[in-house]
Design a protein around this motif. Structure first.
Motif, short mmCIF file in Angstrom:
data_model
loop_
_atom_site.label_atom_id
_atom_site.label_comp_id
_atom_site.label_asym_id
_atom_site.label_seq_id
_atom_site.Cartn_x
_atom_site.Cartn_y
_atom_site.Cartn_z
N SER A 1 22.36 36.10 33.31
CA SER A 1 23.64 35.41 33.21
C SER A 1 24.56 35.93 34.31
O SER A 1 24.80 37.14 34.40
N PHE A 2 25.03 35.01 35.12
CA PHE A 2 26.00 35.35 36.16
C PHE A 2 27.32 34.68 35.81
O PHE A 2 27.44 33.45 35.83
N TRP A 3 28.31 35.49 35.46
CA TRP A 3 29.63 35.01 35.09
C TRP A 3 30.60 35.51 36.16
O TRP A 3 31.22 36.55 36.01
N GLY A 4 30.69 34.78 37.25
CA GLY A 4 31.46 35.23 38.39
C GLY A 4 32.95 35.31 38.10
O GLY A 4 33.48 34.62 37.21
N VAL A 5 33.63 36.16 38.85
CA VAL A 5 35.08 36.28 38.74
C VAL A 5 35.71 35.01 39.30
O VAL A 5 35.35 34.54 40.38
N ALA A 6 36.64 34.46 38.56
CA ALA A 6 37.26 33.20 38.97
C ALA A 6 38.09 33.39 40.24
O ALA A 6 38.74 34.42 40.42
N ALA A 7 38.04 32.39 41.11
CA ALA A 7 38.86 32.40 42.32
C ALA A 7 40.27 31.93 41.97
O ALA A 7 40.54 31.43 40.87
N TRP A 8 41.19 32.09 42.91
CA TRP A 8 42.55 31.61 42.69
C TRP A 8 42.56 30.10 42.52
O TRP A 8 41.76 29.38 43.14
N ASN A 9 43.47 29.64 41.73
CA ASN A 9 43.62 28.20 41.52
C ASN A 9 44.45 27.62 42.66
O ASN A 9 45.63 27.27 42.49
N ARG A 10 43.84 27.55 43.82
CA ARG A 10 44.50 26.99 45.01
C ARG A 10 43.49 26.11 45.75
O ARG A 10 42.31 26.46 45.88
N PHE A 11 43.96 25.00 46.23
CA PHE A 11 43.15 24.09 47.04
C PHE A 11 44.07 23.44 48.05
O PHE A 11 45.30 23.56 47.98
N LEU A 12 43.50 22.78 49.03
CA LEU A 12 44.27 22.11 50.07
C LEU A 12 44.45 20.63 49.72
O LEU A 12 43.48 19.96 49.33
#
Length: 692
Positions: free
Chosen positions: A131-142
């Motif tokens: 199980s790979f539960w990655g750390v969430a990235a910032w909620n930012r997009f272009l």
């Protein structure tokens, strides 16, 4: 004379010197006479030095020649590789053919071969043990004109170390051979493998992934870091959230010389394990942490939303660990702490020593001399046992982060962290077109990047009176190398520890200046000529943080030239420079890159959502530089003397891969590798290794 092979050697070399490397290799198939002439080592080696002076094979040969005179100059893994090179008789004819093929494919943006590695499926998708539960990235997009594009990408489940040339990844059970499958049957939970891409040798990492969620994996400087959380929650945070204990497990990835080892070339040994967060973290998309490590230190930054009723600022804290001392204690197997080594803090140590400070009044505080201490103090375990294992050497909370201007608050700009032997680097980034929950309320003009460096790691000071070996580690590892019968007097301890870590912080900022006149970044390929310390526009004091060529052993063998900045080439991008390569071709955004500075090879992936074609078919680019301008990426020609001077066209022409290579490499927004190959991930979740 019937053909050119009957010419005198010097004339023959002058003639074939004009041939492109590919034509030189093709001449070997003309006849037996030509085969003997064009495979001669007296011809192949000079032409290799002339055409590809920065290739890996020549750098290894040069470093291996200097190994007997300066063995301490190289790290352990590189020293073992050099011993293998020194013990071999290289075939420069076949080496020239291999290098010529490599750079021919590089110069055309085409792979010679493509390998696919199957990844173990995550349990959230297929019910596997991994199980790979990655750390969430910032909620930012272009966002621009109803078009959107990614600004952050998730962490990959794999990692490649350019220093060692090995890949760590969770291998699917059906993708390994029979020998590895038998080993996997004995250790069913050992999913991660170390793969040497040059030899194909595979080593199983002794880490059981069952009942765990892997949060992040990273390999650097021969140290493998696995950040993970327990599958079962440890306690209830509130009515809706539960907390899982998080840990970090470190392994030493050690290379053994082939001439001395009878079994495996690589070995993976447990170094230590420590608790990542003292309370634990929820498995959600709100609590985030960023980390980085070297062979001796580990840094982690936490950003957690404040769960109070008053909507306060997020909780932020940063910790720096000394991980140089190994320990067999595993806190994940000891929830109650009953097995923790019961070594009390030494009573005669002044508090300042445990905070990384030097107390010259240590003897006065204790009011005992060496002889009295020997006679009155009972024999006990050495200080090495007391300080074995990871130790926290620096903590920073709201106040300290605010003082350094690094507090992120509700609109974080943090991109990543970096470490070297003395300093912590915080890299931040903001874009005018950024949108989302964490986007800035006052965006920059176009695109802004910044790197802030803080001296945080103390440096030990050797004492000429000491009769025991002093460790080249941090202030907390006071007793490593001290024997069981050593005299641990305050005077001796004060000679080991350097004082508090002082020095100016370093800030480098860069912003794209795109407008109607198409003015772009003022910096070239990640370098900066205007970086200044925060206090004044002058060079930092001698011995303090400054943009100089690193003499650390970590960069071997990728540092070219001497030790002075005038004639040396930086092997990697110094993290003190702002990452202006992100906007070097604005409005294109460089998503990721692979740079082999010593070889002069750079692979970049850029995108721009303004052009619809590029938003779908995003083209990575390859740039091969000459030794004329390795650091700044210049394109001017060089002149060398081999008989008569001749101008050599610069190999800095940028070429493009085919359009489908984006989906084969950049599906997860991350690539790695060196001059021999590029490693990425395709849209089907497989690792792609493009060999040149």
């Amino acid at each position: 004379m019937r053909d050119i092979t009957e010419l005198p050697h010097d004339l023959f070399v002058l003639v074939i010197w004009l041939l492109p490397p590919r034509d030189y290799v093709r001449c070997r198939s003309v006849s037996r006479r030509w085969l003997a002439a064009f495979t001669s080592e007296l011809v192949s080696l000079p032409l290799l030095r002339w055409n590809f002076p920065r290739c890996r094979e020549l750098r290894l040969a040069a470093a291996a020649a200097s190994l007997p005179s300066s063995p301490a100059h190289f790290p352990t893994n590189q020293e073992a590789e050099l011993e293998d090179v020194a013990g071999q008789n290289p075939d420069w004819s076949s080496t020239f053919a291999e290098v010529a093929r490599r750079y021919w494919f590089l110069s055309r943006g085409r792979p010679f071969a493509v390998d696919k590695l199957e990844l173990a499926p995550s349990s959230r998708e297929s019910g596997s043990i991994f199980s790979f539960w990655g750390v969430a990235a910032w909620n930012r997009f272009l966002r621009l004109n109803e078009r959107t594009s990614n600004f952050h990408y998730p962490d990959p489940v794999w990692w490649y170390s350019q220093e060692d040339g090995v890949l760590v990844y969770p291998a699917a059970l059906g993708s390994v051979d029979r020998v590895d499958r038998l080993a996997s049957d004995r250790c069913a939970g050992h999913v991660y493998h170390i793969l040497d891409l040059a030899t194909g040798h595979r080593v199983v990492v002794p880490f059981d992934v069952r009942s765990k969620h892997i949060r992040r994996v990273r390999l650097a400087q021969g140290v493998l870091i696995l950040e993970w959380a327990e599958a079962l929650p440890f306690h209830q945070l509130n009515l809706l959230e539960v907390v899982h204990r998080h840990f970090v497990t470190a392994f030493d990835v050690v290379r053994k010389p082939a001439v001395t080892s009878l079994g495996e070339t690589w070995s993976v040994k447990l170094r230590s394990e420590w608790k990542l967060h003292f309370l634990g973290l929820p498995l959600n998309r709100s609590d985030r942490f960023f980390s980085a490590h070297t062979a001796t230190h580990y840094v982690v930054y936490f950003w957690q939303p404040n769960r109070s009723l008053y909507q306060d600022d997020p909780i932020e804290q940063l910790a720096v660990w000394d991980i140089s001392s190994p320990s067999t204690y595993r806190p994940s197997e000891d929830p109650k702490g009953d097995k923790r080594p019961a070594v009390a803090r030494t009573p005669f140590l002044p508090p300042g020593l445990w905070n990384g400070q030097n107390s010259r009044a240590a003897g006065a505080i204790n009011s005992v001399d060496d002889e009295e201490a020997k006679s009155s103090r009972p024999r006990r375990a050495s200080l090495a046992a007391a300080t074995a294992g990871p130790q926290v050497i620096r903590r920073m909370a709201w106040r300290e982060l605010d003082f350094y201007g690094l507090r992120q608050r509700a609109t974080p700009q943090l991109r990543c962290l970096a470490l070297d032997n003395r300093n912590l680097y915080v890299v931040e980034e903001e874009h005018r077109w950024a949108d989302g929950q964490h986007s800035s309320l006052s965006p920059p003009r176009v695109h802004f990047v910044r790197s802030t460096a803080i001296p945080v790691i103390p440096e030990p000071v050797s004492s000429p009176q000491a009769t025991y070996p002093l460790p080249a580690r941090s202030a907390t590892d006071l007793g490593a190398g001290i024997g069981q019968d050593a005299d641990l007097t305050p005077a001796a301890l004060s000679s080991i520890v350097d004082g508090p870590v002082n020095g100016p912080i370093w800030v480098d900022e860069c912003g794209a200046n795109g407008d109607v006149n198409m003015n772009f970044c003022r910096c070239m390929a990640g370098t900066s000529d205007t970086a200044q310390p925060l206090e004044a526009s002058k060079e930092p004091p001698s011995g303090q943080l400054q943009p100089s060529v690193s003499t650390d052993r970590v960069g071997w063998p990728w540092v070219l030239g001497g030790a002075s900045p005038s004639n040396a080439v930086i092997s990697t991008r110094w993290p003190g420079w702002a990452p202006c390569w992100r906007h070097e071709d604005f409005p294109y955004l460089t998503v990721t890159e692979m740079v082999d500075f010593a070889a002069g090879v750079r692979v970049t992936a850029r995108h721009c959502f303004i052009l619809e074609t590029l938003s779908v078919h995003i083209r990575p680019t390859v740039a091969v530089e000459t030794s004329a301008d390795q650091h700044k990426g210049g394109s001017r020609s060089t002149r060398r003397r081999f008989g008569e001077p001749r101008a050599v066209p610069a190999r800095s022409r940028e070429v493009y891969f085919s359009d489908e290579m984006w989906s084969e490499l950049i599906a997860n927004g991350h690539i790695a590798g060196d001059e021999r190959w590029v490693v990425g991930e395709d849209e089907r979740g497989r690792i792609t290794v493009m060999r040149f």
